[in-house]
Design a protein around this motif. Structure first.
Motif, PDB file in Angstrom:
ATOM      1  N   GLY A   1     -16.653 144.131  88.641  1.00  0.00           N
ATOM      2  CA  GLY A   1     -16.497 142.758  88.166  1.00  0.00           C
ATOM      3  C   GLY A   1     -17.448 141.759  88.772  1.00  0.00           C
TER       4      GLY A   1
ATOM      5  N   ASP B   1     -20.856 135.337  89.599  1.00  0.00           N
ATOM      6  CA  ASP B   1     -19.556 136.017  89.541  1.00  0.00           C
ATOM      7  C   ASP B   1     -18.806 135.849  90.862  1.00  0.00           C
TER       8      ASP B   1
ATOM      9  N   ILE C   1     -22.779 149.318  81.712  1.00  0.00           N
ATOM     10  CA  ILE C   1     -21.959 148.107  81.740  1.00  0.00           C
ATOM     11  C   ILE C   1     -22.193 147.316  80.461  1.00  0.00           C
TER      12      ILE C   1
ATOM     13  N   SER D   1     -19.393 141.773  77.267  1.00  0.00           N
ATOM     14  CA  SER D   1     -17.976 141.722  77.640  1.00  0.00           C
ATOM     15  C   SER D   1     -17.806 141.155  79.046  1.00  0.00           C
ATOM     16  N   HIS D   2     -18.707 141.551  79.934  1.00  0.00           N
ATOM     17  CA  HIS D   2     -18.656 141.014  81.295  1.00  0.00           C
ATOM     18  C   HIS D   2     -18.863 139.503  81.280  1.00  0.00           C
TER      19      HIS D   2
ATOM     20  N   ARG E   1     -15.834 137.566  80.130  1.00  0.00           N
ATOM     21  CA  ARG E   1     -14.775 137.439  81.139  1.00  0.00           C
ATOM     22  C   ARG E   1     -15.091 136.326  82.135  1.00  0.00           C
TER      23      ARG E   1
END
Length: 658
Positions: A26, A32, A572, A576-577, A580
Motif C-alpha cells: 500500500g 502514500d 501492481i 487501482s492504487h 485508493r
C-alpha cells in the motif's frame, strides 16, 4: 523489496527516531506514506492547521539514487492553510543531496517556541547525525533583514551555508522559509544551492498552498540542512539496468534518447526557437493566457492579441535574446544531473512562465527587468508567486473598479488595470504598486492586507462584502466575485495555475497543481470532462508519488507500472492504487469539513463561459451561463463517486453546524 528509512524529528523535545517502511503493501512513494500518517496516525483533520499534529512529511521517491533524470524531486505532504485539505508540493533536485543522508524521508512533528534549524547529515558507515540549532525570533528577523547583501530566504540560506554547514567536504543543501511564512498563510519552502562562496541563481521551491507557513507556524522550523557522504548509489546498478531494459521494451530506444525527446519543450524546441516554460508558453498559448486578473477573458481576440504583443515585445523578446540567442546559454538544472536543463537564468534570476506571468501580465507589469525584480522579491519574502499574483491582481482590480480606495490597501495611487487602454509606460506604476502589496502583505501595512495575509482571499473577500455592503450593492459585485478559484468548505479555496482552463478550478481533492486537465477545453458532457480530469489526476499523482519530475511524464507514465513490478517483485495495478490513495485524500477533506463547493465567484464562472464561447460552442456557453451549478454538480459527483466518496454524504458531513 526496497525500504524507506524515515527520520522522525520532534521539534519540541529535540528527539528523533528512524522508522522503516517497505515499498509495497500500500505504500509506493512518499505521498502514500504522508497520507497514511495524516489520516491514521496524527489525524490532523481534527486539529487546526497550526497544530503540531499537522506534520510536514518530506521525502524522495523509490527510484532516487538511480540514474533517472528528474528522479530526485523532494515531495512534501501537509495540511494546507489555504485549502484546509491535504496538499502535495514538490521541490526540484533536492533529493540528490538528501539521499546522501542515507534516508528516504523526513517527518517534522512537535512545536518549538524558539525557531529551530534541523541539520541532518549522513555518514559513510550509515550513521546519521542530527542536530537542532536554536535561533531566536529576533535573530531570525535580523537575518531575513539582510546578510552579506542578501535578504529573506536567500539571506537565511547563505547564513546556513556559512555558519551551520561551514566547510563541509561533502554535498549539502538547505531548505528555508522566509518572512512570509511567519506573517502569511502563503509561505513556501525554498531551496538554494551554492556556487563557490555565493548562492546559485537557481532557487527552487515547494511553495503552493502554504507548506512553509505550516513548517514555521506549526513546528517552529525555519530551515533544514541535509546531505552527507553516505554512498546512496549502492543499489543503483540494478535499478539502472531495469530502467534501460524497460525503456527499450516500451519505446524501442535507449533511455537517454527517449528522455531527451520527451523534454524538448523544457530544454529547447527548435521548431519554436525557444525553450522552457517561459519561452514556449507565450508563443504556444499566446492570447489564451490570462492577463490583468483574468479580465482578458472578457475581451475580443484582437484586443487580447494587442496585450500579447506588448508582453512579447517588452518581456519575452528581451529574455529570448539573452537566454536562447546568446552564444553562451545560461541554462541550469535544479540540482541533479539532468539533460533538460530547464532552469533558464536571465540576469541572475530564474525565469519560469508561471512566476513571470503571475507577477507580470496578470498584474499589468510587462517590462522584463520589473518582472524579474518582482520574482526576486517574492522569492526573498518566501511567498508563493502564483498566489501573490492572484492577490495583487485582485487588489488592483478592486481599486481600479472603485470598490476599494488605494489608501485602504496601503497603495500610493490607483493602478492601471484597463487592458483596453493599457500602455507600456503604465507598467512602471503597476510595478511599484505590486512591490507595495508584496511587502505590505508580510508587514501587515494595512488592515485589509493583514486580513488577506492571515485569512486568505476567499475569507477576506467575504468579510469585505459585509464591511462594504453599500459598495457591493452599488457595483452589483461582491469582492469574492473578482477571484478565480476553486472553493472548499465555507472559507477555504485554491487559486489556479495560470492557464485559461476550467479544469484547474474543478472540484478535485488536491487543487493548485496539475492534478487535473489543464488544457483550454470544456466538453459539453460533464461526465466526459470528469473522465479526462480523473485520467490526468491519476497520472500526475503517480509521477509525484514516484518523486520524478513531471517534465519527464511522457516517459514515466508509460513505464512506471513495469518499474514498480521490477522493484517490488510483483505486478501492481497503479490505477487501482491511485484510486485508493486519492480516495483517502478525498475522505480527509470530508473529515476536515473542506469538500468542494460550487463555483461562487462571477469571474470564475465567466472564465468558464467565455472559454466555451471562444472555442466556438455557443450552445455550451449559453448552457453554462444559465446552469453552471448543474454542470458543476454533475462534474463533482462523477469525480468523487469514482474516488469512492458519495458526494451527498460528503456534503452532509461537512455542512457547517449551527
Amino acid at each position: 523489496m526496497s525500504v524507506f528509512r524515515v527520520l522522525v524529528v520532534d521539534a519540541a523535545s529535540r528527539n528523533y527516531r528512524v522508522e522503516e517502511q517497505n515499498i509495497g503493501s500500500g505504500i509506493l512513494g512518499i505521498i502514500d506514506y504522508g497520507v497514511r500518517l495524516h489520516v491514521d496516525k496524527y489525524k490532523s483533520y481534527e486539529v487546526s492547521v497550526d497544530s503540531p499534529r499537522n506534520v510536514v512529511v518530506a521525502g524522495c521517491g523509490p527510484f532516487a539514487g538511480a540514474r533517472v533524470f528528474g528522479g530526485h524531486r523532494m515531495v512534501f505532504v501537509f495540511r494546507s492553510p489555504e485549502t484546509m485539505g491535504l496538499h502535495v508540493s514538490t521541490l526540484g533536485g533536492a533529493c540528490y543531496q538528501f539521499m546522501r543522508t542515507g534516508l528516504r524521508g523526513l517527518v517534522v512533528e512537535g512545536w518549538s517556541e524558539e525557531p529551530v534549524i534541523i541539520k541532518v547529515l549522513g555518514k559513510r558507515d550509515g550513521r546519521i547525525d542530527v542536530d537542532f540549532i536554536g535561533v531566536s525570533w529576533e535573530k531570525l528577523w535580523n537575518i531575513w533583514g539582510g546578510f552579506e547583501g542578501y535578504r529573506g530566504t536567500s539571506a537565511l540560506a547563505l547564513y546556513l551555508y556559512r555558519e551551520v554547514v561551514g566547510g563541509a567536504e561533502f554535498p549539502v543543501r538547505v531548505a528555508v522559509v522566509g518572512p512570509a511564512a511567519a506573517r502569511t498563510m502563503f509561505g513556501g519552502i525554498f531551496s538554494y544551492m551554492v556556487e563557490g562562496e555565493w548562492l546559485s541563481p537557481v532557487v527552487d521551491s515547494a511553495s503552493r498552498a502554504g507548506g512553509g507557513s505550516v513548517l514555521l507556524r506549526a513546528h517552529g522550523v525555519a530551515g533544514i540542512v541535509f546531505g552527507g557522504d553516505y554512498d546512496f548509489t549502492r543499489e543503483a546498478p540494478t535499478i539502472n539496468k531495469m530502467i534501460e531494459d524497460v525503456t527499450r521494451e516500451v519505446f524501442g530506444k535507449p533511455y537517454a534518447v527517449v528522455a531527451r525527446s520527451v523534454t524538448t519543450k523544457y530544454r529547447f524546441d527548435e521548431k519554436l526557437g525557444t525553450g522552457g516554460t517561459f519561452g514556449v508558453n507565450y508563443v504556444h498559448y499566446r492570447d489564451m493566457l490570462p492577463f490583468f486578473g483574468y479580465n482578458t477573458v472578457y475581451l475580443s481576440k484582437a484586443a487580447r492579441l494587442r496585450i500579447l504583443d506588448i508582453i512579447l515585445e517588452h518581456l519575452w523578446k528581451l529574455v529570448q535574446r539573452e537566454v536562447f540567442e546568446a552564444p553562451e546559454k545560461p541554462w541550469r538544472t535544479c540540482g541533479e544531473p539532468c539533460i533538460a536543463a530547464c532552469k533558464k537564468i536571465w540576469r541572475g534570476v530564474k525565469i519560469d512562465y508561471e512566476p513571470s506571468n503571475a507577477l507580470g501580465g496578470l498584474v499589468g507589469v510587462v517590462k522584463a527587468d520589473q518582472v524579474a525584480d518582482l520574482i526576486r522579491l517574492a522569492d526573498d519574502l518566501g511567498i508563493d508567486a502564483i498566489e501573490a499574483g492572484h492577490i495583487i491582481s485582485w487588489i488592483f482590480d478592486a481599486v481600479h473598479r472603485g470598490m476599494l480606495l488605494p489608501e485602504e490597501v496601503g497603495l500610493g495611487q490607483r493602478p492601471f488595470f484597463d487592458p483596453l487602454s493599457y500602455t507600456v509606460d503604465q507598467s512602471d506604476v503597476n510595478y511599484e504598486l505590486a512591490k507595495q502589496v508584496l511587502e505590505g502583505l508580510v508587514e501587515h501595512r494595512s488592515e485589509i492586507l493583514k486580513l488577506v495575509a492571515e485569512k486568505g482571499l476567499r475569507k477576506a473577500s467575504l468579510e469585505l462584502n459585509k464591511r462594504f455592503e453599500s459598495r457591493t450593492r452599488m457595483y452589483g459585485l461582491g469582492f469574492h466575485d473578482l477571484i478565480v478559484c476553486a472553493p472548499y468548505g465555507d472559507e477555504a479555496y485554491m487559486t489556479p495555475n495560470l492557464y485559461w482552463a476550467p479544469g484547474l478550478i474543478a472540484p478535485i481533492p488536491v487543487p493548485g497543481r496539475y492534478w487535473s486537465y489543464y488544457s483550454p477545453a470544456i466538453p459539453r458532457d460533464p461526465r466526459e470532462f470528469a473522465e479526462v480530469i480523473i485520467n490526468r489526476m491519476v497520472n500526475e499523482y503517480l509521477v509525484d508519488n514516484a518523486g520524478t519530475c513531471r517534465f519527464y511524464r511522457k516517459w514515466t507514465e508509460k513505464v512506471l507500472e513495469k518499474l514498480y513490478e521490477g522493484l517490488v517483485g510483483e505486478k501492481i495495478d497503479l490505477v487501482s492504487h491511485a484510486r485508493r490513495v486519492l480516495g483517502s485524500i478525498a475522505r480527509y477533506r470530508v473529515l476536515a469539513g473542506a469538500v468542494p463547493r460550487p463555483w461562487d465567484s462571477k469571474k470564475s464562472i465567466d472564465m468558464i463561459v467565455s472559454l466555451a464561447a471562444e472555442l466556438g460552442d455557443k450552445e455550451l456557453a449559453e448552457q453554462l451561463y444559465r446552469a453552471h451549478r448543474e454542470y458543476w454538480e454533475k462534474l463533482y459527483k462523477h469525480i468523487w463517486s469514482w474516488l469512492g466518496v458519495i458526494p451527498e454524504e460528503a456534503e452532509e458531513a461537512s455542512a457547517p453546524t449551527a
